[in-house]
Motif scaffolding. Structure first.
Motif, PDB file in Angstrom:
ATOM      1  N   TYR A  16      47.582  39.780  34.545  1.00  0.00           N
ATOM      2  CA  TYR A  16      46.538  40.788  34.387  1.00  0.00           C
ATOM      3  C   TYR A  16      45.163  40.122  34.263  1.00  0.00           C
ATOM      4  CZ  TYR A  16      43.726  44.524  32.384  1.00  0.00           C
ATOM      5  OH  TYR A  16      42.720  45.448  32.151  1.00  0.00           O
ATOM      6  N   GLU A  17      45.094  39.024  33.501  1.00  0.00           N
ATOM      7  CA  GLU A  17      43.827  38.303  33.368  1.00  0.00           C
ATOM      8  C   GLU A  17      43.388  37.726  34.711  1.00  0.00           C
ATOM      9  OE1 GLU A  17      44.789  35.536  30.308  1.00  0.00           O
ATOM     10  OE2 GLU A  17      44.391  36.967  28.679  1.00  0.00           O
ATOM     11  N   HIS A  18      44.352  37.213  35.474  1.00  0.00           N
ATOM     12  CA  HIS A  18      44.027  36.700  36.803  1.00  0.00           C
ATOM     13  C   HIS A  18      43.502  37.821  37.697  1.00  0.00           C
ATOM     14  CE1 HIS A  18      46.878  32.945  36.565  1.00  0.00           C
ATOM     15  NE2 HIS A  18      46.028  33.017  35.562  1.00  0.00           N
ATOM     16  N   LEU A  19      44.122  38.998  37.604  1.00  0.00           N
ATOM     17  CA  LEU A  19      43.681  40.154  38.395  1.00  0.00           C
ATOM     18  C   LEU A  19      42.253  40.523  38.039  1.00  0.00           C
ATOM     19  CD1 LEU A  19      44.146  42.596  40.272  1.00  0.00           C
ATOM     20  CD2 LEU A  19      45.134  43.794  38.304  1.00  0.00           C
ATOM     21  N   SER A  20      41.938  40.580  36.758  1.00  0.00           N
ATOM     22  CA  SER A  20      40.587  40.930  36.320  1.00  0.00           C
ATOM     23  C   SER A  20      39.565  39.928  36.827  1.00  0.00           C
ATOM     24  CB  SER A  20      40.533  41.007  34.786  1.00  0.00           C
ATOM     25  OG  SER A  20      41.414  41.983  34.293  1.00  0.00           O
ATOM     26  N   GLU A  21      39.923  38.634  36.760  1.00  0.00           N
ATOM     27  CA  GLU A  21      39.017  37.599  37.247  1.00  0.00           C
ATOM     28  C   GLU A  21      38.822  37.705  38.752  1.00  0.00           C
ATOM     29  OE1 GLU A  21      40.225  33.724  35.950  1.00  0.00           O
ATOM     30  OE2 GLU A  21      40.422  34.348  33.859  1.00  0.00           O
ATOM     31  N   ALA A  22      39.901  37.999  39.490  1.00  0.00           N
ATOM     32  CA  ALA A  22      39.810  38.120  40.946  1.00  0.00           C
ATOM     33  C   ALA A  22      38.921  39.289  41.341  1.00  0.00           C
ATOM     34  CB  ALA A  22      41.204  38.284  41.548  1.00  0.00           C
ATOM     35  N   VAL A  23      39.034  40.404  40.620  1.00  0.00           N
ATOM     36  CA  VAL A  23      38.181  41.562  40.902  1.00  0.00           C
ATOM     37  C   VAL A  23      36.717  41.204  40.671  1.00  0.00           C
ATOM     38  CG1 VAL A  23      37.564  43.887  40.132  1.00  0.00           C
ATOM     39  CG2 VAL A  23      39.963  43.271  40.422  1.00  0.00           C
ATOM     40  N   CYS A  24      36.444  40.512  39.570  1.00  0.00           N
ATOM     41  CA  CYS A  24      35.068  40.094  39.283  1.00  0.00           C
ATOM     42  C   CYS A  24      34.555  39.128  40.347  1.00  0.00           C
ATOM     43  CB  CYS A  24      34.993  39.441  37.903  1.00  0.00           C
ATOM     44  SG  CYS A  24      35.201  40.595  36.535  1.00  0.00           S
ATOM     45  N   ALA A  25      35.441  38.235  40.812  1.00  0.00           N
ATOM     46  CA  ALA A  25      35.038  37.273  41.850  1.00  0.00           C
ATOM     47  C   ALA A  25      34.653  37.988  43.137  1.00  0.00           C
ATOM     48  CB  ALA A  25      36.162  36.276  42.103  1.00  0.00           C
ATOM     49  N   ILE A  26      35.386  39.054  43.480  1.00  0.00           N
ATOM     50  CA  ILE A  26      35.061  39.835  44.676  1.00  0.00           C
ATOM     51  C   ILE A  26      33.676  40.451  44.541  1.00  0.00           C
ATOM     52  CG2 ILE A  26      35.685  41.939  45.945  1.00  0.00           C
ATOM     53  CD1 ILE A  26      38.626  41.196  45.401  1.00  0.00           C
ATOM     54  N   HIS A  27      33.317  40.828  43.319  1.00  0.00           N
ATOM     55  CA  HIS A  27      31.991  41.395  43.066  1.00  0.00           C
ATOM     56  C   HIS A  27      30.923  40.312  42.893  1.00  0.00           C
ATOM     57  CE1 HIS A  27      33.016  45.647  42.759  1.00  0.00           C
ATOM     58  NE2 HIS A  27      34.094  45.305  42.063  1.00  0.00           N
ATOM     59  N   GLY A  28      31.311  39.058  43.083  1.00  0.00           N
ATOM     60  CA  GLY A  28      30.362  37.961  42.969  1.00  0.00           C
ATOM     61  C   GLY A  28      30.087  37.511  41.553  1.00  0.00           C
ATOM     62  N   LEU A  29      30.981  37.854  40.619  1.00  0.00           N
ATOM     63  CA  LEU A  29      30.804  37.485  39.220  1.00  0.00           C
ATOM     64  C   LEU A  29      31.812  36.410  38.847  1.00  0.00           C
ATOM     65  CD1 LEU A  29      30.513  41.089  37.741  1.00  0.00           C
ATOM     66  CD2 LEU A  29      28.624  39.531  38.276  1.00  0.00           C
ATOM     67  N   ASP A  30      31.347  35.268  38.378  1.00  0.00           N
ATOM     68  CA  ASP A  30      32.222  34.183  37.921  1.00  0.00           C
ATOM     69  C   ASP A  30      32.451  34.336  36.428  1.00  0.00           C
ATOM     70  OD1 ASP A  30      32.541  32.787  40.404  1.00  0.00           O
ATOM     71  OD2 ASP A  30      30.465  32.120  40.196  1.00  0.00           O
ATOM     72  N   VAL A  31      33.546  34.998  36.066  1.00  0.00           N
ATOM     73  CA  VAL A  31      33.868  35.228  34.662  1.00  0.00           C
ATOM     74  C   VAL A  31      35.315  34.821  34.422  1.00  0.00           C
ATOM     75  CG1 VAL A  31      32.242  37.143  34.497  1.00  0.00           C
ATOM     76  CG2 VAL A  31      34.638  37.607  35.027  1.00  0.00           C
ATOM     77  N   GLY A  32      35.693  34.761  33.148  1.00  0.00           N
ATOM     78  CA  GLY A  32      37.078  34.452  32.813  1.00  0.00           C
ATOM     79  C   GLY A  32      37.157  33.521  31.626  1.00  0.00           C
ATOM     80  N   ALA A  33      38.365  33.116  31.314  1.00  0.00           N
ATOM     81  CA  ALA A  33      38.622  32.187  30.209  1.00  0.00           C
ATOM     82  C   ALA A  33      39.686  31.194  30.651  1.00  0.00           C
ATOM     83  CB  ALA A  33      39.077  32.945  28.965  1.00  0.00           C
ATOM     84  N   ILE A  34      39.507  29.940  30.273  1.00  0.00           N
ATOM     85  CA  ILE A  34      40.447  28.882  30.637  1.00  0.00           C
ATOM     86  C   ILE A  34      40.892  28.177  29.362  1.00  0.00           C
ATOM     87  CG2 ILE A  34      40.866  26.903  32.137  1.00  0.00           C
ATOM     88  CD1 ILE A  34      38.245  27.573  33.575  1.00  0.00           C
ATOM     89  N   ARG A  35      42.205  28.016  29.208  1.00  0.00           N
ATOM     90  CA  ARG A  35      42.764  27.301  28.066  1.00  0.00           C
ATOM     91  C   ARG A  35      43.276  25.953  28.558  1.00  0.00           C
ATOM     92  NH1 ARG A  35      47.286  31.374  26.805  1.00  0.00           N
ATOM     93  NH2 ARG A  35      47.342  31.135  29.070  1.00  0.00           N
ATOM     94  N   ILE A  36      42.644  24.882  28.078  1.00  0.00           N
ATOM     95  CA  ILE A  36      42.937  23.534  28.566  1.00  0.00           C
ATOM     96  C   ILE A  36      43.472  22.678  27.424  1.00  0.00           C
ATOM     97  CG2 ILE A  36      42.005  21.484  29.696  1.00  0.00           C
ATOM     98  CD1 ILE A  36      39.705  23.262  30.722  1.00  0.00           C
ATOM     99  N   GLY A  37      44.586  22.007  27.647  1.00  0.00           N
ATOM    100  CA  GLY A  37      45.084  21.006  26.719  1.00  0.00           C
ATOM    101  C   GLY A  37      44.707  19.627  27.220  1.00  0.00           C
ATOM    102  N   ALA A  38      44.366  18.714  26.326  1.00  0.00           N
ATOM    103  CA  ALA A  38      43.948  17.380  26.766  1.00  0.00           C
ATOM    104  C   ALA A  38      44.206  16.343  25.685  1.00  0.00           C
ATOM    105  CB  ALA A  38      42.467  17.375  27.142  1.00  0.00           C
ATOM    106  N   TYR A  39      44.406  15.096  26.130  1.00  0.00           N
ATOM    107  CA  TYR A  39      44.542  13.978  25.212  1.00  0.00           C
ATOM    108  C   TYR A  39      43.221  13.753  24.462  1.00  0.00           C
ATOM    109  CZ  TYR A  39      48.779  12.549  27.784  1.00  0.00           C
ATOM    110  OH  TYR A  39      50.024  12.500  28.362  1.00  0.00           O
TER     111      TYR A  39
END
Length: 295
Positions: free
Chosen positions: A75-98
Motif C-alpha cells: 500500500y505504501e508503494h502504491l501511494s508513492e507510485a501515485v505521487c510519482a506519477i503526479h511528479g511528487l517525490d515523497v515516501g519513507a525509507i527504512r534503512i539498516g546499516a553497520y
C-alpha cells in the motif's frame, strides 16, 4: 480493510506494548486498542494476548503478521507510485546499516539526498550482522547497507570493496612492515570482535585456516581501536572503520589481500522496492562514485 488497523497491530507486535505502538504511530493508546479490537471482530478471532507486561501475538496473529506486513508495504508503494506519477517525490525509507556506514557515509549522504528529495523521509537503524538480518526477515527495514552473509536468502547489489586491515599500536615490532601476513594473527595477542558484530573478520580467518591468538573479544569497534592503541594487542578491521584513526596507530594491508564487499541487501528483489528506495539507491551509487573520484 483499514490499513491503519493493520499498522496498529504490526506496531503492537513490534513493540510488545499498546502504549509504545500508540507513541510510534502518533495515536492515543485507547485508539490503538480500539483498532486492534475492531480487527479481531472483523476476523472473528483474537490476534493479541494481553497481560500486565504487554502484548504478544496469538498463533493466529503470528500466522497473519507477514501477510499484513506485505499488504502495508505494498500500500505504501502504491501511494508513492501515485505521487510519482503526479511528479511528487515523497515516501519513507527504512534503512539498516553497520556502524561504519552510519558514521562515515550516512551523515554526508543524507544531507545531499535531502537537498534533492526533501519530502522523502529516511529512518536509519544501526545494527550488527545478526540484527540487520533479523530486521530484513521481519520486514522492519526496506533494505540494508551491509556485506552479504547469506546469499541464498537475500538479494545483494555490490557498491564497493572495503579493504581489511591489520591494526597495530605505533610501537609494535612489525609496524615498519609494508604488509601483514595473516598467519601472524596466530602468534600475536589479538583483540577480536564477536562474530555477530563482524562476520567478515571470522570469515577471513576461516578461509585462511588461521586460529587467532585471542587475548580479548569485544563487540564495539571503538573499544577495539582504543585497546590496540594502548598496546593490548592487534586486530583486524576494515579500512572504512579505521579511517579516522590513522594518526595514532598503524594499519597494514593483509598478505594475501582481503576485502569485504559492501552493498545493498534486501529480502525481495530490488525491482520490488518502493519508488522512494529506487530514488535513493542510484543517488547513493552516484555519491559513492564522487567520493572515490575525490581521492
Amino acid at each position: 480493510m483499514s490499513i491503519l488497523k493493520l499498522k496498529a497491530y504490526i506496531a503492537a507486535v513490534q513493540f510488545g506494548s499498546l502504549t509504545k505502538a500508540a507513541e510510534a504511530l502518533d495515536y492515543t493508546q485507547p485508539s490503538i486498542s480500539h483498532m486492534i479490537h475492531s480487527l479481531e471482530d472483523d476476523y472473528g478471532f483474537s490476534l493479541l494476548t494481553r497481560s500486565k507486561s504487554g502484548v504478544t501475538p496469538t498463533d493466529n496473529g503470528l500466522e497473519l503478521l507477514p501477510i499484513m506486513q506485505d499488504i502495508v508495504q505494498r500500500y505504501e508503494h502504491l501511494s508513492e507510485a501515485v505521487c510519482a506519477i503526479h511528479g511528487l517525490d515523497v515516501g519513507a525509507i527504512r534503512i539498516g546499516a553497520y556502524t561504519s556506514i552510519c558514521v562515515h557515509w550516512m551523515p554526508y549522504l543524507l544531507k545531499e539526498f535531502h537537498k534533492s528529495y526533501p519530502k522523502i523521509d529516511i529512518h536509519l537503524f544501526e545494527g550488527n550482522s545478526d540484527e540487520i538480518h533479523a530486521w530484513l526477515e521481519e520486514g522492519h527495514i526496506d533494505f540494508a547497507i551491509s556485506t552479504i552473509q547469506r546469499p541464498e536468502e537475500f538479494h545483494f547489489l555490490p557498491l564497493m570493496e572495503d579493504r581489511m586491515m591489520a591494526i597495530l599500536p605505533e610501537n609494535h615490532t612489525l609496524a615498519e612492515n609494508h604488509a601483514f601476513a595473516i598467519e601472524q594473527f596466530a602468534e600475536e595477542p589479538c583483540i577480536i570482535p564477536y562474530e555477530d558484530t563482524h562476520k567478515d573478520v571470522q570469515r577471513i580467518f576461516k578461509q585462511a585456516n588461521v586460529k587467532p591468538n585471542i587475548a580479548y573479544q569485544i563487540r564495539g569497534d571503538e573499544a577495539i581501536i582504543a585497546m590496540v592503541k594502548q598496546g593490548l594487542g592487534i586486530s583486524l578491521l576494515s579500512e572504512l572503520l579505521i579511517q579516522d584513526h590513522a594518526d595514532d596507530m598503524i594499519s597494514l594491508p593483509l598478505e594475501p589481500n582481503h576485502v569485504r564487499t559492501l552493498g545493498i541487501t534486501s529480502k525481495d528483489d530490488l525491482k520490488s522496492l518502493s519508488p522512494a528506495s529506487k530514488k535513493f539507491i542510484p543517488f547513493m551509487q552516484e555519491w559513492l562514485k564522487k567520493q572515490k573520484n575525490a581521492y
